[in-house]
Write an enzyme that holds these catalytic residues in place. Structure first.
Site, mmCIF file in Angstrom:
data_model
loop_
_atom_site.group_PDB
_atom_site.id
_atom_site.type_symbol
_atom_site.label_atom_id
_atom_site.label_comp_id
_atom_site.label_asym_id
_atom_site.label_seq_id
_atom_site.Cartn_x
_atom_site.Cartn_y
_atom_site.Cartn_z
ATOM 1 N N ASP A 98 0.796 -1.232 0.000
ATOM 2 C CA ASP A 98 0.000 0.000 0.000
ATOM 3 C C ASP A 98 0.826 1.279 0.000
ATOM 4 O O ASP A 98 0.298 2.351 -0.276
ATOM 5 C CB ASP A 98 -0.923 0.029 1.221
ATOM 6 C CG ASP A 98 -2.010 -1.031 1.134
ATOM 7 O OD1 ASP A 98 -2.344 -1.452 0.022
ATOM 8 O OD2 ASP A 98 -2.527 -1.423 2.203
ATOM 9 N N ASP B 163 0.663 5.691 2.167
ATOM 10 C CA ASP B 163 -0.375 5.176 3.060
ATOM 11 C C ASP B 163 -0.006 5.549 4.485
ATOM 12 O O ASP B 163 0.183 6.709 4.787
ATOM 13 C CB ASP B 163 -0.515 3.667 2.856
ATOM 14 C CG ASP B 163 -1.817 3.112 3.431
ATOM 15 O OD1 ASP B 163 -2.673 3.914 3.807
ATOM 16 O OD2 ASP B 163 -1.957 1.885 3.501
ATOM 17 N N ASP C 169 1.863 0.956 10.523
ATOM 18 C CA ASP C 169 0.597 0.257 10.752
ATOM 19 C C ASP C 169 0.853 -1.114 11.366
ATOM 20 O O ASP C 169 1.780 -1.833 10.954
ATOM 21 C CB ASP C 169 -0.183 0.101 9.448
ATOM 22 C CG ASP C 169 -0.758 1.428 8.964
ATOM 23 O OD1 ASP C 169 -0.574 2.448 9.647
ATOM 24 O OD2 ASP C 169 -1.387 1.440 7.886
ATOM 25 N N ARG D 253 -4.533 9.956 13.523
ATOM 26 C CA ARG D 253 -4.067 8.586 13.793
ATOM 27 C C ARG D 253 -2.692 8.554 14.451
ATOM 28 O O ARG D 253 -1.725 8.070 13.875
ATOM 29 C CB ARG D 253 -4.048 7.751 12.510
ATOM 30 C CG ARG D 253 -5.415 7.545 11.901
ATOM 31 C CD ARG D 253 -5.369 6.544 10.761
ATOM 32 N NE ARG D 253 -6.689 6.325 10.181
ATOM 33 C CZ ARG D 253 -6.956 5.476 9.189
ATOM 34 N NH1 ARG D 253 -5.971 4.763 8.680
ATOM 35 N NH2 ARG D 253 -8.178 5.345 8.737
#
Length: 399
Positions: free
Chosen positions: A197, A221, A225, A277
């Site tokens: 990604d 992206d 993560d 985030r």
């Protein structure tokens, strides 16, 4: 899911910083005692750095280069047991060249795909542009100390279905999506990948992972993560900047296997140009401690699908944008009041505020070796002043 636009970057970077004083006044103390402050020409923000518990384990030692593997003993939190390549040999990267299918000895990819434990270091400064995503095998350490190492302008790092990985002291930025095609993940396995990604570091279905003292910025992206039931992860001492969706902990709102996830986010600096985030959590548990937040355009800490979040000893500095004062954001339609989200000893500056919820304890359940003392949020600017790769690391001298 894209990197920060130039317009939003200008908005954030042009925002003024305003400090506020606490309503109560601490008693006078010596110079080593943290004090609240008001920023002004005659009373500037403290700039002295303080070594956190991780850095104090190794940075004061002038022989760090001769005993690199000792770094594996220094982390705290849920990723404490990550040993990386501690039980293996030293592997030296000598060239930035990359071949995703048939990597050559001396390249970074050749080292990270080996089946045996390896502690990977770099012979010199280098900028590595990967031809496709870098699949890291189990029991590997990527150690950038002593060199300026950047992975940029191509696909970046994937940690998938493995364990015991340490990534330390490198810059990872301007990452692009990977191409569909063949990528080697071990000496005997070449897999047909569907294309990554564009994360800086993507952690899938993996455990015992430690990301420390890295610089992460401007990727297609996320920056870091942690998804698909990954757990036992510590993310520490990193510098994040110029990005939209920074850190996602949990795949999606239907992937309940992420409830096993345990992540410690500690001593990081969330710098200029970040939007949201930091992290966003789904299902699992996040201990977010002693991080510095230098503005956010939407929110800092968020989540959905009933995660548990303990915010402890952080320093939240809101921008002067009126709609970007709340630290928290919940993606839910009224059912979030039972979610355990707590704040303890955090510092809130320039109108920042945290909306708590739930009841009962949500302190982290650490083992004795995982546990660490969390400082008051007032100490965080000093504790995080050396976040990111340490360019002061010179062989024969303390870092």
């Amino acid at each position: 899911m894209a990197s920060l636009s130039p317009l939003l970057a200008v908005i954030l970077l042009s925002s003024s910083l305003t400090y506020i004083a606490y309503s109560s006044t601490l008693e006078a103390a010596d110079d080593t005692t943290p004090q609240p402050w008001i920023s002004s020409p005659g009373n500037p923000k403290p700039t002295n750095n303080i070594l956190d518990v991780i850095d104090s384990c190794w940075r004061t030692k002038s022989n760090w280069a001769a005993d690199r593997l000792a770094l594996a003993d220094c982390t705290v939190g849920f990723g404490k047991d990550a040993i990386g390549g501690k039980l293996g040999e030293i592997y030296v990267v000598t060239t930035p060249h990359d071949d995703p299918i048939n990597p050559k000895p001396g390249t970074l990819r050749y080292g990270v795909i080996q089946d045996e434990p390896l502690w990977i270091i770099f012979a010199k400064d280098m900028a590595i542009k990967l031809d496709n995503e870098l699949l890291v095998n189990s029991y590997k350490t990527i150690d950038g100390r002593g060199a300026k190492v950047e992975i940029a302008n191509g696909p970046c790092i994937t940690v998938q279905n493995v364990s015991h990985v340490i990534i330390h002291g490198i810059g990872i930025h301007d990452c692009k999506p990977g191409k569909a095609g063949l990528v080697r993940s071990s000496p005997t396995l070449v897999g047909d990948r569907q294309g990554s990604d564009g994360d800086a570091i993507a952690i899938f279905d993996s455990s015992h992972v430690w990301i420390d003292h890295c610089f992460l910025s401007r990727c297609a992206d996320g920056l870091n993560d942690v998804i698909h039931a990954s757990t036992a992860v510590t993310i520490s001492n990193n510098y994040f900047s110029q990005h939209d969706k920074v850190m996602l902990l949990g795949h999606n709102d239907k992937f309940s296997a992420d409830r096993v996830m345990r992540v410690t986010v500690v001593f990081n600096r969330f710098g200029a140009g970040l939007i949201e985030r930091m992290p966003r959590v789904r299902f699992g548990y996040a201990h977010v401690a002693n991080n510095k937040y230098e503005e956010w355009l939407m929110y800092a800490v968020g989540g959905s699908a009933d995660p548990t979040i303990f915010s402890e000893g952080n320093y939240f500095m809101a921008s002067s944008t009126p709609f970007a004062k709340q630290v928290t954001k919940r993606e839910a339609s009224g059912a979030w009041k039972n979610w355990k989200w707590r704040s303890s000893r955090d510092v809130f500056v320039n109108g920042a505020y945290f909306v708590p919820s739930g009841w009962g304890s949500c302190s982290p359940v650490y083992t004795r070796t995982q546990s660490f003392d969390v400082a008051h949020g007032l100490m965080v600017p000093a504790l995080t002043s050396d976040a990111g790769p340490l360019q002061s690391c010179v062989v024969g001298k303390a870092c």
